[in-house]
Every structure is written in structure tokens, then in C-alpha cells.
Design an enzyme around this catalytic site. Structure first.
Site: not given
Ligand code: NAD
Length: 453
Positions: A114, A187-188, A209, A243, A331
Site C-alpha cells: 500500500n 502486512g496483515s 508491523e 494502515c 479492517e
């Protein structure tokens, strides 16, 4: 080149000790800076191809960010690397205590799509500054930016020091079998668990993260104009694919109508049209479909339009949302903004506490008691009072999550520490030795020891 070959080359190179030299690190950072500056147009066009991100947004949220990181480390490298003297305790009298920051060694950075440049290169810059060798695995979802970073880095740096490995799930799975000295993953939460498990096999430390649902509270004591303008900017930046974007709003009942009116005014004013070069596309069809199914037409107060061919979703606001609605489960990571109204500030804080700890949380209020309760009660990675997103631009603040939103942090000195080991060393004088330390022990010695402590 086979990745196992790159890994063994990097391990060998790290052992030569060259990366520990401050001059060497400085040269690498300067080289990376020059590559970025000289290839700005290439970087702009790759990201535009991936998801229509404008030059303006790419410069402000990616390139300037990375250049600023390099500038910070070039300026602070010497002081960050210097051994730190600390006080020596009584039992080690006549000794000196120091902490040495030493590079961890061989680093793997796995990036997200992203903010593909910032999220890949910012950790790489901190790892280089701290004196490590690195492999970067950017996200294959933003494939043009991945190819561009691979081309620019692999053509300009030797693979035994810095290498970009292109690939998706299969390649990352292979990569994770190897032993690194640190894995830095963005990432997720779902993939974060996969990375964490793989790292555990080799006892590799990780920084994760991750994401989550970041709440934004607007109370009756907020400056509604300022709140609405800042929230619209932070939510629809990158089409909500940020994020730390406000995931959902909690608005005090008494000001809700007025606030939403102003919010919609700013969405219209900022002009997020399908053909606008300043409004980003959704990254792919999978995410487009996931997002459009979350739009409940009965709860729409603004937007709700989309165009599949252009992967465009209009900034959308949904009100009368309940905590158990579909849109509140995961999310959002897109330009949909659900609004929940509340009557009692403390109850709404309790509702947030029932959820996973968020990556970010925001409060708009000028009331001191509300600010204190928010900070006391809610655990979150980082956040703002009377703003959104901007905290991550301050390199003096650590950036990272807590609980499900991640572990560890970076940016500025925190990034340097993330990729360093703090080696503690006590240097003793060879005189002034207290006999009491050594056997044979006696009742008399024991009584003395008791007195001393
Ligand atoms: P993702 O977890 O799908 O992918 C991240 C990376 O993991 C990619 O490089 C991908 O190739 C790799 N990957 C994917 N599946 C894998 C698997 N099964 N095994 C091994 N590797 C795998 O995340 P994404 O879609 O790129 O990014 C979106 C998520 O990242 C959101 O949850 C967002 O909140 C979070 N995020 C967090 C931050 C942060 O700084 N905390 C920043 C950006 C994004």
C-alpha cells in the site's frame, strides 16, 4: 541468482566486518539517496501503473519520507553508533560500563503493497544505517514498484550486501525457511502469524508491523471543522488503503448531524472523482469486490458509487452503524467510513477496549478530562489528539503496533535500535578487589554482605 546463494554470500560478506565501518554505511546511504533522486520519474510511473497513485501523493507520502530517513541517519549515524557510557553499580566498583550498538547481521525485510516504497525502503535504510546486510522482498501485489525497486537496487548494489528478491507467497515461504538474524515484516495480522511461526523455527527475532481497526472519536468538545477536514484527508488518502487511516468514527450524538454535514462538505470540496489524477485506485479486483460488498445502501449518507473497470470507489460514509455490523468485523482498508454514534464517552472507550488493540487511535476533543481518559484507558500503537495519521511523520516517535497490531517499532533512533543488538560490557580494573566476594565464606562475611546490600 538462487536466493540460497544470495543468503550465503551475505553471511560471508557480513563476516568481513566491512558493514560495521561508519564510512561504509554513509556511502551506501548516500548512494541509495542518489539512486532515488535520479530515478524519481521511474518511481512515479511504476506506482501510477500499479494503482494510479499521483506524483503529489507519491512524493509526499513515500519519496520525501525515504529521503528524510536517509537525511536523519546521515546526520545521526555517528552518535547512534557510539558506545554509550552508563553508571556502574556498587558491586562493580572501579569498573566502567558501556553499551555497544552492534549490527544484528543478515536481515530480511518483507514489505506490503500500500505504500510500497516507504514500507520497503524505510526499514532497509534503518538496517543499512545500523550496519547490516539485507534482503528485501517487496509485495508482489504492487508488481511494477516491486520490479522497479529490484532493478534499481540489484543493478547498483552487490548481492552480497543488498538484494531485492521478487516473488509472492511461494517465494516468501521458501525464503522463510532460511535463518536470518532479524525479520522485519509489514502486512496483515494473518500473514504476520505465518512469519512469526517460521521465524520461531530458527529463533529469529521479528518486528511485525501489522494492521487493525483504528478508531477515531469526535466528542462535543471537538473543533468540528478541523476534525472533519483532517479526517477526510487522512481517510481518503491512498483511497483509504493506509494502515493508520481512521477505520471507523465514533461521534457524540449531540454533534453528529452537524459534524457529518461538515464531513460531507469537505469530501465534495476535495473532489475525489473517478477521473481525478489525485485520487488513488483500489489495488486489485479482489479488494474491490471485498469493499463493494461492505457498502450497505440503507446506511449511506454519502457516496456508494463505484466503477469496476477503473477500480474506483467513491469516498463513502455510512451512518447508524452498529458494533456487530459486517463492516465492523475486519479492517476496512478502503474508502468506506462507518459512523457509530455514542451518548457516553466512557462507554465508548469501553467498547474500544472490547476490540483488539489498534495500530492507531485518534481523539478530537479540547476537553482535558477526555484527553486523559482516552490516553489512560486505551492501548494503541500510536496516534494523535486532534489529528490523524500525522504522528508517523515524526521521526522522534516510535512507529509500531501493540498486541494484534504488531510488535516492535521503527523510525529514527527506534529503527536503528530495531536492527541493532545492544551489547553490554563491563570493564573492570585489575585492582581494588574485595576479598569478601570469594570463598571460603563465613558467618562474618555473610553479615557484612547483608549490611552492604
Ligand atoms: P499481506 O499480509 O497480504 O502481505 C504482506 C507481505 O507478505 C507481502 O510481501 C506478501 O508477498 C507476503 N505474503 C502474503 N501471503 C503470504 C504467505 N502466506 N506466506 C508468506 N508471505 C506471504 O498484506 P498486504 O495486503 O500487502 O498489506 C495490507 C495489510 O498490511 C493491512 O492489514 C495493513 O493494515 C497492513 N499494513 C501495516 C502497516 C504498518 O506499518 N503497521 C503498513 C502497511 C500495511
Amino acid at each position: 541468482m538462487e536466493i540460497s546463494q544470495v543468503i550465503s554470500l551475505q553471511k560471508k560478506f557480513f563476516k568481513t566486518q566491512q558493514t560495521k565501518n561508519i564510512e561504509f554505511r554513509t556511502l551506501q546511504l548516500e548512494k541509495l539517496r542518489d539512486i532515488i533522486i535520479n530515478n524519481e520519474e521511474l518511481l512515479f510511473s511504476a506506482i501510477y501503473k500499479d494503482f494510479g497513485k499521483s506524483k503529489f501523493d507519491t512524493f509526499t507520502t513515500e519519496i520525501s519520507f525515504i529521503l528524510n530517513d536517509i537525511k536523519y541517519y546521515l546526520k545521526n549515524l555517528k552518535s547512534l553508533s557510539k558506545p554509550k557510557k552508563v553508571r556502574t553499580n556498587f558491586t562493580n566498583l572501579f569498573g566502567k560500563s558501556r553499551i555497544y550498538s552492534e549490527p544484528l547481521g543478515n536481515i530480511l525485510v518483507i514489505g506490503a503493497w500500500n505504500y510500497p516504497y516507504q514500507l520497503s525502503l524505510s526499514p532497509i535504510i534503518a538496517a543499512i544505517a545500523a550496519g547490516n546486510c539485507c534482503i528485501l522482498k517487496p509485495s508482489e501485489i504492487a508488481e511494477n514498484t516491486m520490479h522497479t525497486m529490484a532493478k534499481l537496487i540489484n543493478e547498483n548494489f552487490p548481492p552480497d550486501y543488498l538484494y531485492v528478491y521478487e516473488g509472492g507467497i511461494e517465494e516468501t515461504t521458501q525464503l522463510l525457511i532460511h535463518k536470518f538474524d532479524k525479520i522485519f515484516f509489514t502486512g496483515s495480522s494473518h500473514v504476520g502469524k505465518i512469519v512469526y511461526k517460521a521465524a520461531a523455527e530458527n529463533l529469529t527475532p521479528v518486528t511485525l508491523e501489522l494492521g487493525g481497526k483504528s478508531p477515531t472519536i469526535i466528542t462535543q468538545h471537538a473543533n468540528l471543522e478541523v476534525a472533519a477536514r483532517r479526517i477526510v484527508w487522512g481517510k481518503y488518502l491512498n483511497a483509504g488503503q493506509t494502515c493508520v487511516a481512521p477505520d471507523y468514527l465514533l461521534v457524540e450524538e449531540s454533534v453528529q448531524e452537524k459534524f457529518l454535514e461538515i464531513l460531507v462538505k469537505y469530501i465534495k470540496e476535495f473532489d475525489y472523482q473517478a477521473n481525478s489524477e489525485h485520487y488513488t485506485k483500489i489495488i486489485n479486483h479482489k479488494n474491490f469486490l471485498r469493499l463493494t460488498t461492505l457498502i450497505d445502501k440503507n446506511k449511506l449518507i454519502f457516496g456508494g458509487n463505484y466503477d469496476e473497470e477503473q477500480l474506483y470507489i467513491q469516498p463513502t460514509v455510512l451512518s447508524n452503524i452498529n458494533w456487530n455490523d459486517e463492516i465492523m468485523k475486519e479492517e476496512i482498508f478502503g474508502p468506506l467510513l462507518p459512523v457509530i454514534s455514542f451518548a457516553n464517552f466512557n462507554t465508548t472507550l469501553d467498547n474500544i477496549l472490547d476490540k483488539d488493540k489498534p495500530l492507531a487511535a485518534y481523539l478530537f476533543s479540547d476537553n482535558q478530562d477526555e484527553k486523559e481518559s482516552f490516553l489512560d484507558k486505551i492501548s494503541f500503537g500510536g496516534g494523535c489528539i486532534n489529528d490523524v495519521v500525522m504522528h508517523l511523520g515524526n521521526e522522534n516517535l516510535p512507529f509500531g503496533g501493540v498486541g494484534n497490531s504488531g510488535m516492535g517499532s521503527y523510525h529514527g533512533k527506534f529503527g536503528f535500535e530495531t536492527f541493532s543488538h545492544q551489547k553490554s560490557v563491563l570493564e573492570k580494573a585489575t585492582w581494588g578487589e574485595p576479598k569478601i566476594k570469594y570463598p571460603p565464606y563465613s558467618e562474618k562475611k555473610f553479615n557484612w554482605i547483608r549490611k552492604l546490600f
